[in-house]
Design an enzyme around this catalytic site. Structure first.
Site, short mmCIF file in Angstrom:
data_model
loop_
_atom_site.label_atom_id
_atom_site.label_comp_id
_atom_site.label_asym_id
_atom_site.label_seq_id
_atom_site.Cartn_x
_atom_site.Cartn_y
_atom_site.Cartn_z
N LYS A 1 0.85 -1.20 0.00
CA LYS A 1 0.00 0.00 0.00
C LYS A 1 0.88 1.24 0.00
CE LYS A 1 -3.82 1.93 2.81
NZ LYS A 1 -4.66 1.65 4.00
N SER B 1 -9.58 -0.62 7.60
CA SER B 1 -9.05 -0.57 6.24
C SER B 1 -8.41 -1.87 5.79
CB SER B 1 -8.04 0.56 6.11
OG SER B 1 -8.66 1.81 6.30
N SER C 1 -9.39 1.64 3.39
CA SER C 1 -8.61 2.45 2.47
C SER C 1 -7.65 1.61 1.62
CB SER C 1 -7.81 3.50 3.23
OG SER C 1 -6.90 2.90 4.15
#
Length: 609
Positions: free
Chosen positions: A82, A181, A157
């Site tokens: 990420k 997330s 997210s």
């Protein structure tokens, strides 16, 4: 036509066997990322660089053979990261193009540990900007579509990380989880998401959202794959003041029969009947297999969840990136900017009031674990569309945090896994929640339930096969113990080692200098290993286990006299700490029975049956 290996275990086996090369695997990564949504990625390492690294791996494998994977369990496996986590040589944008000042100089600690285990970081994935959102739409790099239906959201997210695993581009990926997330995207993408205990995976090299709550999470096709990755990345880091050594878990989830499973009361799905039906199907699976479903009053957990965005904790987001967003940088998402910049408002006294409320809630949460062994919740109560978020960027996102926002505030661990599918063909995830440092137990239960709920994974619906036996993570401060009796694998007291994430290192024998006794001569009994020297002794079957030294005290408290911790000489001449018996325990005239002739404790037990 046989399916290509996709899971971590399948790929490890294929690489060991030589039926797959790292070069071919990397070519597949490059081919497949071109077939799927480009918005899942923010930055990619050059193809020629990745292929050259893959060829170097193959050359090393040819030279060292299958033993290479014993030392480097992730050798040759590609993974994604990420883009709020540093990867050396790539910029860290946190989905805001102006935030990165240049390529990262070094890997984040968790990334470095995976690379040290042989894995290959291939690129950085998209996210809700500054990890603020549960939808996967708040990024100037584009919304990440749901891999089952592009009209629906992928979850955030960590949207890109979940998507690239679900579409088979990489076998695992790192995300982060502050408010859900690492769980909501796992549910929406039909993959597993391990949300560790806070601080178990260090956050050095991560752009913070709420630094005191942030966790690096792991996405993989199966719970056991997620566990294998997390256990490689875990452990204290002196550069991270929030990192910590795992404590002995107080949780055993090794059988479904009579397992006390907490279920939120009431259950809320915001009118999404298909989500309700899917979760009801998961609960029915648990009932059929003998679990006891225990209603858990949800209102106290909901009050804690409200603190995260409706209380002063939003100020921690402002502390992280608020000053940057105050400059109105190009590419700032207006929704994210509004949320983060609202964190300027809370006063100091509000934070203290919230901390007092949280302390009371944490005490209530501890009491929860005396009633249930695990809490099971929907990973998300509903599944909004892209259009829903365009019409209202706030309310659908708020609803997605209904079952996630309280977890990190209350210092809980969680593991999301695929649940029964919805009638419309969309995934519906289930999340298991336990107390801090129940990560190993949750992963084991998730591995079992993944085969019960929905034994496929990802958008390709990859069959995941039978559940394996999970190996505990390597301890940060290893303490080896030689065990000779009921603590051996499969026997009555072995759980005292496994609940402390103990690992079996080897089955072996002592040097031929010992006598083994049964302290009573009949069941139930305890073993007594006594050193008598080579003239009178024989070799005895033993096992060598490893736990973290932090757990040693609690384990030794359960060992009573005349047994004690001493030094045991093994057949290969090495010496390890282990259980021995004081001479008084087998003194003449006592009840101890010499059972050396049986060769070990298992042989003696077999004679009693």
């Amino acid at each position: 036509m046989p399916l290509e290996p996709r899971t971590l275990r399948e790929l490890q086996q294929a690489l060991r066997d030589g039926t797959l090369t790292v070069r071919r695997l990397m070519e597949r990564v490059l081919q497949e990322r071109a077939l799927h949504a480009a918005s899942a990625w923010i930055s990619l390492r050059p193809a020629d660089e990745l292929l050259a690294e893959a060829e170097a791996c193959d050359a090393r494998a040819r030279g060292e053979g299958a033993a290479l994977w014993e030392r480097l369990p992730l050798f040759g496996l590609p993974f994604a990261v990420k883009d709020n986590i540093d990867v050396a040589g790539l910029p860290t944008t946190a989905a805001c193009p102006g935030f990165a000042s240049g390529p990262a100089a070094r890997h984040a600690t968790a990334v470095q540990r995976l690379v040290d285990a042989g894995a290959i970081a291939v690129g950085k994935t998209n996210l809700d900007q500054f990890a603020t959102g549960l939808v996967g739409t708040r990024s100037p790099f584009g919304a990440v579509p749901n891999p089952f239906d592009a009209a629906h959201v992928s979850g955030g997210s960590s949207s890109g990380s979940a998507y690239v695993v679900a579409t088979g581009q990489v076998p695992f990926a790192l995300g982060t989880d502050t408010a859900g997330s690492g769980r909501v995207p796992a549910g929406f993408c039909h993959v597993s998401g391990l949300k560790p205990t806070k601080g178990w995976l260090p956050s050095t090299g991560v752009v913070p959202a709420c630094r005191s709550l942030d966790c690096i999470s792991v996405f993989a096709l199966t719970p056991e794959d997620a566990w294998a990755v997390a256990s490689q990345a875990a452990g204290p880091d002196p550069q991270d003041p929030f990192s910590r050594t795992a404590l002995p878990p107080r949780l055993r989830l090794d059988a479904l029969q009579d397992l006390a499973v907490g279920v939120p009361d009431p259950l809320e799905f915001f009118g999404d009947e298909q989500a309700r039906e899917a979760f009801d199907a998961a609960l029915q699976h648990l009932r059929v297999r003998g679990c006891r479903l225990v209603p858990v009053r949800f209102e106290p957990l909901a009050r804690v969840a409200a603190l995260l965005y409706q209380g002063p904790w939003v100020a921690e987001r402002y502390a992280a990136v608020g000053a940057f967003l105050d400059t109105h940088p190009a590419g700032a998402d207006p929704t994210v900017s509004a949320i983060v910049r609202s964190g300027r408002a809370p006063a100091a006294h509000e934070l203290f009031d919230a901390q007092y409320a949280l302390a009371a809630a944490q005490r209530q949460a501890l009491a929860l674990w005396s009633q249930v062994a695990v809490l099971v919740v929907p990973s998300a109560p509903t599944h909004p569309t892209q259009a829903d978020l365009q019409a209202d960027p706030f309310e659908p996102n708020r609803r997605l945090g209904h079952y996630t926002n309280f977890v990190n505030l209350l210092d809980m661990a969680a593991h999301a896994l695929p649940g029964p599918m919805r009638r419309d063909g969309l995934p519906a995830g289930v999340t298991l929640i336990g107390p801090a440092f129940s990560d190993f137990a949750l992963a084991g239960l998730a591995s079992t339930l993944a085969r019960v709920f929905e034994p496929t994974a990802g958008a390709m619906r990859q069959p995941i096969g039978a559940a394996p036996v999970l190996a505990a993570s390597a301890p940060a401060q290893p303490l080896r113990l030689v065990v000779v009796g009921a603590h051996m694998s499969g026997l009555a007291l072995n759980w005292q080692l496994t609940e402390r994430a103990g690992r079996l290192l080897q089955r072996t024998r002592t040097a031929p200098a010992y006598r083994l006794y049964s302290l009573t001569g009949h069941a139930p009994t305890r073993p007594a290993l006594v050193h008598v020297g080579p003239d009178a002794g024989r070799a005895v079957d033993v096992e060598v286990w490893e736990i973290d030294a932090a757990h040693g005290g609690s384990f030794l408290q359960m060992v009573g006299p005349p047994l004690a911790l001493g030094t045991v000489e093994l057949a290969d001449g090495t010496r390890e700490r282990g259980f021995v018996c004081e001479p008084r325990g087998v003194a003449e005239g006592g009840s101890a029975l010499d059972i050396t002739a049986y060769g070990g404790w298992r042989g003696f037990l077999a004679s009693l049956s």
